[in-house]
Design a protein around this motif. Structure first.
Motif, PDB file in Angstrom:
ATOM      1  N   VAL A 192       0.868  -1.171   0.000  1.00 16.51           N
ATOM      2  CA  VAL A 192       0.000   0.000   0.000  1.00 16.51           C
ATOM      3  C   VAL A 192       0.914   1.232   0.000  1.00 16.51           C
ATOM      4  O   VAL A 192       1.845   1.316   0.803  1.00 16.51           O
ATOM      5  N   LEU A 216      -0.132   1.703  12.091  1.00 19.24           N
ATOM      6  CA  LEU A 216       0.804   2.360  11.161  1.00 19.24           C
ATOM      7  C   LEU A 216       0.185   3.652  10.644  1.00 19.24           C
ATOM      8  O   LEU A 216      -1.038   3.809  10.655  1.00 19.24           O
ATOM      9  N   PRO A 218      -0.110   5.165   7.211  1.00 13.40           N
ATOM     10  CA  PRO A 218       0.167   4.815   5.801  1.00 13.40           C
ATOM     11  C   PRO A 218       0.757   5.965   4.994  1.00 13.40           C
ATOM     12  O   PRO A 218       1.339   5.735   3.934  1.00 13.40           O
ATOM     13  N   LEU A 223       6.108   1.108   6.104  1.00  9.34           N
ATOM     14  CA  LEU A 223       5.061   0.128   6.336  1.00  9.34           C
ATOM     15  C   LEU A 223       5.595  -1.307   6.372  1.00  9.34           C
ATOM     16  O   LEU A 223       5.066  -2.203   5.723  1.00  9.34           O
ATOM     17  N   CYS A 229      -4.023  -5.101   3.986  1.00  8.93           N
ATOM     18  CA  CYS A 229      -5.458  -5.375   4.142  1.00  8.93           C
ATOM     19  C   CYS A 229      -6.300  -4.404   3.313  1.00  8.93           C
ATOM     20  O   CYS A 229      -7.416  -4.720   2.911  1.00  8.93           O
ATOM     21  N   ASP A 231      -7.617  -1.541   4.316  1.00  8.38           N
ATOM     22  CA  ASP A 231      -8.592  -0.753   5.087  1.00  8.38           C
ATOM     23  C   ASP A 231      -8.317   0.741   4.969  1.00  8.38           C
ATOM     24  O   ASP A 231      -9.237   1.559   4.885  1.00  8.38           O
ATOM     25  N   CYS A 232      -7.017   1.112   4.967  1.00 13.04           N
ATOM     26  CA  CYS A 232      -6.679   2.540   4.890  1.00 13.04           C
ATOM     27  C   CYS A 232      -7.004   3.099   3.497  1.00 13.04           C
ATOM     28  O   CYS A 232      -7.391   4.268   3.355  1.00 13.04           O
TER      29      CYS A 232
HETATM   30  S1  SF4 Z   1      -4.661  -0.364   7.222  1.00 16.62           S
HETATM   31 FE1  SF4 Z   1      -3.942  -2.325   6.412  1.00 16.62          FE
HETATM   32  S2  SF4 Z   1      -3.080  -1.792   4.392  1.00 16.62           S
HETATM   33 FE2  SF4 Z   1      -3.266   0.129   5.547  1.00 16.62          FE
HETATM   34  S3  SF4 Z   1      -1.266   0.403   6.509  1.00 16.62           S
HETATM   35 FE3  SF4 Z   1      -2.573  -0.631   7.978  1.00 16.62          FE
HETATM   36  S4  SF4 Z   1      -2.154  -2.797   7.650  1.00 16.62           S
HETATM   37 FE4  SF4 Z   1      -1.389  -1.709   5.862  1.00 16.62          FE
END
Ligand code: SF4
Ligand code: SF4
Length: 399
Positions: A192, A216, A218, A223, A229, A231-232
């Motif tokens: 990502v 994290l 992003p 990262l 995943c 989600d962000c």
């Molecule tokens: S939400 Fe998921 S894809 Fe985004 S930085 Fe966190 S772990 Fe990575």
């Protein structure tokens, strides 16, 4: 369907499928190493010790699969497939619901009960790969304090700690599989990434940071423990759709989003193509090996020399047919012959049984008329159990 919501749907489907596969694989003997009964199963077939190479090929297949996936898609297994991550995410989401936030006592009871149930089911599923599932089931049901129950209890206790308390801290700091995946990834692997060219579009709303269960940010592109995943990506898309702009976070092969397509081509043309080819060869070998495997072996040994003897009843040749059962089940076998010359009579038992892991000798007598031509003659002997048949060509010589 919007890209973001389709991402959630696909991730949920893959998580559910993997969860189902985790439980169904040992129950249907797709891959199981029963250490108590010394039985090996691959793709529903029980293998003998002499066929255990197929089990090793299966393990090799899984290792190469993980290598290929990690090289191409980074820690995608963790975010999209890992049962521990799925369970932890599910409990995290539940805890953050407003209903539970306002009712901490109910939340405590529900989360405890769910963590208990998930851990017990996962311990049962994990142990089923090594011990017959029915044996584990009855050991638990009857609270039988044997070794099976003790192992189950230890695994359950460890999983309960992981799911109830530790959750994603394990993924971040201790999971050896996650660390190995991170090492395998390189600067072209899927990840990502933040679209740097549009940094001024960022509203600093921190929706992407808040949703990340790996803690994290992003936007930093730091990262290492990201599990892809997505989600962000979705969180940012939801925020920026209000100002009619696309997400600032996106899946990209490599950190520079402008080079993603070129990097993907390089990845597929490099080591990954070799891994994919190896995967196809191992998969083909595995399917072929399992499809031709039969759980018994036949050998035919002549009695009293290899040449038929002339008697008052014509030429007689006798054999022992030795049949070895490699499986841990009794085998019911049917014996029959084909391509037998006219005038040649055969005597053998039509059906017989062999105990599990046993071996028996059955008699086979050939009786040929005195006027049969001299030289080599032959026919086929077949042994059948269920829908598997093994055939053997039997030769006899008339002097
Ligand atoms: S939400 Fe998921 S894809 Fe985004 S930085 Fe966190 S772990 Fe990575
Ligand atoms: S969700 Fe998007 S807009 Fe909000 S802080 Fe993250 S990157 Fe910036």
């Amino acid at each position: 369907m919007k890209q973001g919501s389709s991402l959630i749907v696909w991730r949920s489907i893959t998580q559910l499928l993997l969860m189902a596969a985790f439980f169904l694989v040992p129950l249907f003997d797709i891959l199981r190493l029963d250490v108590i009964n010394k039985e090996f199963y691959v793709l529903g077939k029980e293998l003998s010790l002499s066929q255990v190479y197929l089990f090793l090929v299966f393990i090799l297949f899984i290792l190469v699969f993980i290598l290929a996936i990690s090289k191409l898609l980074g820690r995608v297994f963790c975010g999209w497939l890992c049962p521990h991550n799925t369970a932890s995410e599910f409990l995290n989401r539940l805890e953050s619901k407003r209903f539970f936030r306002k009712r901490p006592v109910i939340k405590g009871i529900v989360i405890f009960a769910l963590a208990f149930t998930i851990s017990a089911a996962a311990a049962f599923g994990l142990l089923s790969y090594f011990i017959t599932p029915s044996l584990i089931f009855y050991s638990i049901l009857e609270l039988d304090m044997n070794l099976t129950f003790a192992i189950f209890f230890v695994i359950f206790a460890l999983l309960f700690m992981l799911v109830y308390k530790i959750r994603h801290q394990f993924c971040q700091n201790a999971c050896p599989y996650g660390m190995a995946q991170s090492i395998l990834a390189d600067n072209k692997t899927l990840r990502v990434a933040f679209v740097e060219d549009r940094r001024e579009d960022c509203l600093d709303c921190e929706a992407c940071t808040r949703i990340c269960h790996m803690n994290l940010d992003p936007r930093t592109n730091q990262l290492d423990t990201c599990v892809n995943c997505g989600d962000c990506v979705l969180a940012c898309q939801l925020v920026l759709s209000k100002v009619k702009k696309p997400s600032l976070l996106t899946y990209s092969f490599g950190q520079n989003t402008n080079e993603s397509k070129a990097n993907r081509r390089k990845l597929l043309a490099g080591q990954s193509s070799f891994l994919l080819l190896l995967l196809m060869i191992l998969g083909g070998f595995l399917v072929y090996g399992a499809s031709v495997y039969v759980p018994y072996e036949i050998s035919v040994k002549p009695i009293g020399g290899k040449i038929a003897s002339l008697t008052e009843q014509g030429y007689i040749q006798a054999y022992y047919v030795e049949v070895e059962n490699h499986s841990s089940k009794q085998l019911n076998l049917r014996m029959y012959a084909s391509e037998v010359e006219e005038g040649v009579a055969l005597r053998y038992p039509d059906t017989f049984q062999i105990p599990k892991n046993g071996k028996i000798d059955v008699g086979l007598t050939i009786q040929a008329p005195e006027l049969i031509s001299k030289g080599l003659h032959s026919f086929y002997l077949h042994l059948q159990t269920g829908d598997s048949v093994q055939s053997k060509r039997i030769n006899f010589t008339i002097p």
